[in-house]
Design an enzyme around this catalytic site. Structure first.
Site, PDB file in Angstrom:
ATOM      1  N   CYS A  43       0.842  -1.199   0.000  1.00 34.84           N
ATOM      2  CA  CYS A  43       0.000   0.000   0.000  1.00 34.84           C
ATOM      3  C   CYS A  43       0.875   1.247   0.000  1.00 34.84           C
ATOM      4  O   CYS A  43       1.928   1.270   0.649  1.00 34.84           O
ATOM      5  CB  CYS A  43      -0.921   0.020   1.222  1.00 34.84           C
ATOM      6  SG  CYS A  43      -2.067   1.428   1.215  1.00 34.84           S
ATOM      7  N   HIS A  50      -2.450  -3.387   7.226  1.00 39.70           N
ATOM      8  CA  HIS A  50      -2.693  -4.287   6.084  1.00 39.70           C
ATOM      9  C   HIS A  50      -2.125  -5.669   6.401  1.00 39.70           C
ATOM     10  O   HIS A  50      -0.920  -5.893   6.298  1.00 39.70           O
ATOM     11  CB  HIS A  50      -2.041  -3.727   4.816  1.00 39.70           C
ATOM     12  CG  HIS A  50      -2.560  -2.384   4.432  1.00 39.70           C
ATOM     13  ND1 HIS A  50      -3.831  -2.194   3.941  1.00 39.70           N
ATOM     14  CD2 HIS A  50      -1.992  -1.150   4.485  1.00 39.70           C
ATOM     15  CE1 HIS A  50      -4.014  -0.903   3.701  1.00 39.70           C
ATOM     16  NE2 HIS A  50      -2.925  -0.256   4.027  1.00 39.70           N
ATOM     17  N   HIS A 102      -9.858 -16.146  -3.747  1.00 37.25           N
ATOM     18  CA  HIS A 102     -11.107 -15.358  -3.722  1.00 37.25           C
ATOM     19  C   HIS A 102     -11.380 -14.656  -5.055  1.00 37.25           C
ATOM     20  O   HIS A 102     -12.485 -14.155  -5.272  1.00 37.25           O
ATOM     21  CB  HIS A 102     -11.055 -14.290  -2.621  1.00 37.25           C
ATOM     22  CG  HIS A 102     -11.046 -14.841  -1.231  1.00 37.25           C
ATOM     23  ND1 HIS A 102     -11.970 -15.763  -0.794  1.00 37.25           N
ATOM     24  CD2 HIS A 102     -10.213 -14.610  -0.181  1.00 37.25           C
ATOM     25  CE1 HIS A 102     -11.712 -16.071   0.474  1.00 37.25           C
ATOM     26  NE2 HIS A 102     -10.656 -15.390   0.864  1.00 37.25           N
ATOM     27  N   CYS A 148       0.423   3.835   1.499  1.00 36.27           N
ATOM     28  CA  CYS A 148       0.480   4.491   2.816  1.00 36.27           C
ATOM     29  C   CYS A 148       1.731   4.079   3.587  1.00 36.27           C
ATOM     30  O   CYS A 148       2.165   4.772   4.503  1.00 36.27           O
ATOM     31  CB  CYS A 148      -0.765   4.174   3.642  1.00 36.27           C
ATOM     32  SG  CYS A 148      -0.778   2.513   4.367  1.00 36.27           S
ATOM     33  N   CYS A 205      -6.574   4.409   5.332  1.00 35.00           N
ATOM     34  CA  CYS A 205      -5.155   4.680   5.598  1.00 35.00           C
ATOM     35  C   CYS A 205      -4.603   5.766   4.687  1.00 35.00           C
ATOM     36  O   CYS A 205      -3.481   6.239   4.879  1.00 35.00           O
ATOM     37  CB  CYS A 205      -4.337   3.408   5.418  1.00 35.00           C
ATOM     38  SG  CYS A 205      -4.322   2.818   3.697  1.00 35.00           S
TER      39      CYS A 205
END
EC number: 3.5.1.98
Length: 721
Positions: A304, A312, A440, A306, A388
């Site tokens: 990420c 995370h 997923h 951030c 975030c």
């Protein structure tokens, strides 16, 4: 006029050296005027130094040295177009840093041949550009600043063009123009300094007096000294880069020595080398027939923006920690480490839609060239701002515009490479240490940290390329693999068995009910061992081992797969909080589950990391699984695991699955009555059954029951029934 031009030259050269240092004319011009054949055959110059631009920033800053293999651009001391006329594509692309040469990019097998070809093609283009520019310069030398007559030439940026090339081009176009625009006109004598063709300068050179020749010689000597210093600097930089590259390969468990290799002159995707795809260098000795491992540090870059990994759970430290653990324990040295690659867009589309593949499988540079209709409208609507401060595709699945697509494709490619080496018999079995996970990811939807369904794609490719007829996918991640279920829901040749926390659909992702059995020809080939009942109490080793004994292994044996793929998430291991797991399995238990699967498909089993976010838990579990794959003796489980019975919620969940699937799998019926037994009781029951069968068989051939074989080997010499 001649005197004025010489004076202008003397004024121009120091100013020019402040901004851009070129080859002195004696080096550059003869080289550029020779034919391709003469260059290849008779050039005395080191190929490393034949195509180099050194840019100096303003004096207060450190000089920026640009490698020769990034400088396939014209050498301009003064540009032909102004800064405001630069191609709009450059301004659009300059913010992004596309993926450059990575650890996973192999050196070419024949570096010399490839390099010569690239140099030859680069310089051919170089000469053509300069021929046109020289003519334009001679015709419009006095008009260029005040009244440009030539339209700005579109800079042809390749999708994979590096940021350095873009910056270099911009610096050449913008910086000198800014200085000139302050009021100085281009000195007429500059044309002879920037000349790149060996053409006579008629009057000036003939009329030059001895004093001018002397000054010219001094300038030439100074530039030659500068040239040698630059050459040495570039050579040192190249050696430094190679050493760093070698160190990073060795850190990843792939020792390499370069010998006489030089780095590639351009990235693999360069137009100049596109017709010569690089192939992985095979090691000189045949790979050991053992467990294969695959890992690549490029997957660490999916982070990420951030920068805070605490918010995370799916972060780079997961695979880094596992890879270090396998090294520390010595397991990595006993395995064959193979090199991964990025999956192609065509491979991704075996499971995912074209729009999904293009959106999440390409970087910003490529996406500029895509048809917006294929992406179903604006890209911005596909991404969200996370709490975030970073960007994601949903509330917890982060997206790094520069690195995520490459890491996700590399994760898929690593799994494909390992699966194919096991399926073809090159390796015994394998474990893929990859991220981001995949189970997923649906046809057109990324979710739950997943973008591309690595295991499903590998299974599809086994069917298409190797005609593997029966594939078993076992998914023991604590979350249901909704993406994998969707990919094979009507396929009778892929049996999908998932063990997961379900809680009547109240646990992420909410799918995976026991009555989701498949559709059409695939009815019965989708088995959801769905645990319901929350954490009262949480499931543990006993429950999972019982599920394997009564559901997973009976169905798997009846199916008789050719290859077994495992979506190996470790978030059922104790140490994961409720939203990420909540169950209390031990890491050792996964070694026992792995060992049971190794009895299928001739041992052709490949595990691919999915979820699991507690670092100690996933390292311990990975160690147990790799140890089992290597055939090592497993650490014993506590005796209570074998003696206690599964909890009531687990028994109820297993009985429901057996009830639903016994019509498709006849082997389940005999286990329906023993679901509530402990493992010790079940073993005793099976031994008694075996004795009964042996006794009946003995009677049928007239042998007295008293002469039966010892109890510990009840069925060893049993005659056929």
């Amino acid at each position: 006029a001649g005197q004025a031009q010489q004076d202008a030259e003397r004024l121009a050269i120091p100013a020019l050296q402040q901004r851009i240092s070129l080859f002195p004319g004696t080096h550059l011009t003869p080289y550029l005027s020779t034919t391709t054949l003469e260059r290849d055959g008779g050039s005395a110059h080191n190929p490393l130094l034949q195509h180099m631009v050194l840019l100096e920033q303003p004096t207060a800053q450190t000089p920026l040295v640009t490698d020769w293999y990034l400088s396939g651009l014209p050498l301009h001391a003064q540009p032909l177009v102004g800064g405001e006329r630069v191609s709009p594509s450059i301004h659009k692309l300059r913010q992004h840093r596309p993926l450059g040469r990575t650890q996973s990019a192999p050196l070419p097998q024949n570096a010399q041949a490839l390099q010569q070809l690239v140099i030859q093609q680069q310089h051919q283009q170089f000469l053509e550009k300069h021929k046109q520019q020289f003519q334009q310069q001679q015709l419009h030398i006095n008009k260029i600043i005040s009244k440009p007559t030539e339209p700005a030439r579109q800079h042809e940026s390749h999708p994979e063009e590096t940021e350095e090339e873009l910056r270099e081009h911009q610096a050449l176009l913008e910086e000198p123009y800014g200085e000139r625009a302050a009021g100085q006109k281009e000195p007429p004598g500059l044309a002879s300094v920037v000349q790149v063709k060996q053409e006579p300068i008629e009057s000036d050179e003939e009329e030059a007096d001895p004093q001018q020749e002397l000054e010219s010689g001094q300038r030439q000597a100074e530039q030659e000294l500068l040239f040698r210093q630059q050459a040495l600097l570039l050579e040192q930089q190249r050696i430094h880069q190679l050493r760093n590259y070698q160190a990073s390969l060795e850190a990843a468990g792939m020792p390499v020595s370069f010998g006489g290799h030089r780095p590639l002159s351009r990235a693999q995707s360069s137009p100049a080398s596109a017709t010569f795809p690089m192939s992985v260098q095979e090691p000189p000795t045949k790979p050991r027939f053992t467990t294969g491992l695959v890992y690549d540090t490029l997957m660490l870059k999916h982070q990420c923006t951030c920068g805070n990994t605490n918010s995370h759970p799916e972060h780079a430290g997961r695979i880094q920690s596992i890879w270090s653990r396998l090294q520390e324990t010595g397991l990595r040295g006993k395995c064959e480490c193979i090199r991964g690659r990025k999956a192609t867009l065509e491979e991704l589309q075996t499971v995912h839609s074209e729009a999904h593949t293009l959106l999440y499988g390409t970087n910003p540079l490529n996406r500029q060239k895509l048809d917006s209709k294929k992406l179903l409208g604006s890209l911005t609507s596909m991404f969200v701002r996370l709490p975030c401060g970073g960007v994601g595709v949903d509330s917890d699945t982060i997206w790094n515009e520069v690195h995520s697509s490459g890491a996700a494709r590399l994760a898929v490619g690593c799994v494909i490479e390992l699966v194919f080496k096991v399926a073809t018999g090159e390796l015994k079995n394998g474990f893929a240490v990859v991220r981001p996970p995949g189970h997923h990811a649906e046809e057109s939807t990324p979710m739950g940290f997943c973008y591309f369904n690595s295991v499903a794609i590998a299974a599809k490719l086994l069917q298409q390329r190797l005609n593997v007829s029966k594939i078993l996918i076992v998914d023991w991640d604590v979350h249901h693999g909704n993406g994998t279920q969707q990919a094979f829901y009507n396929d009778p040749n892929v049996l999908y068995i998932s063990l997961h926390r379900y809680d009547d659909g109240n646990f992420f992702p909410g799918s995976g009910a026991p009555d989701e059995v498949g559709t059409g020809a695939g009815v019965g080939f989708n088995v959801n061992m769905a645990f319901t009942g929350g954490l009262d109490p949480p499931m543990g080793d006993t429950e999972y081992l019982t599920a394997f004994r009564t559901v997973v292994m009976p169905i798997a044996n009846e199916f008789a797969p050719d290859v077994v793929l495992v979506s190996s998430g470790f978030d059922a291991v104790e140490g994961h909080p409720t939203p990420l797991g909540g169950y209390n399995l031990s890491a050792k238990c996964f070694g026992y589950l792995t060992k049971q699967l190794m009895g299928l498909a001739g041992g052709r089993v490949v595990l691919a990391l999915e979820g699991g976010h507690d670092l100690t838990a996933i390292c311990d579990a990975s160690e147990a699984c790799v140890s089992a794959l290597l055939g090592n003796e497993l650490d014993p489980l506590p005796e209570k695991v074998f003696q206690q019975r599964s909890n009531a919620n687990a028994v109820h969940s297993m009985e429901k699955v057996i009830e639903i699937h016994s019509k498709y799998w006849h082997s389940l019926q005999r286990f329906a009555s023993t679901v509530g037994y402990s493992l010790v009781e079940a073993q005793k029951c099976e031994n008694e059954e075996a004795e009964t069968v042996t006794a009946m068989a003995s009677l049928s051939v007239g042998v007295k029951p008293a002469e039966k074989r010892p109890e510990d080997e009840p069925m060893e010499e049993e005659p056929p029934l």
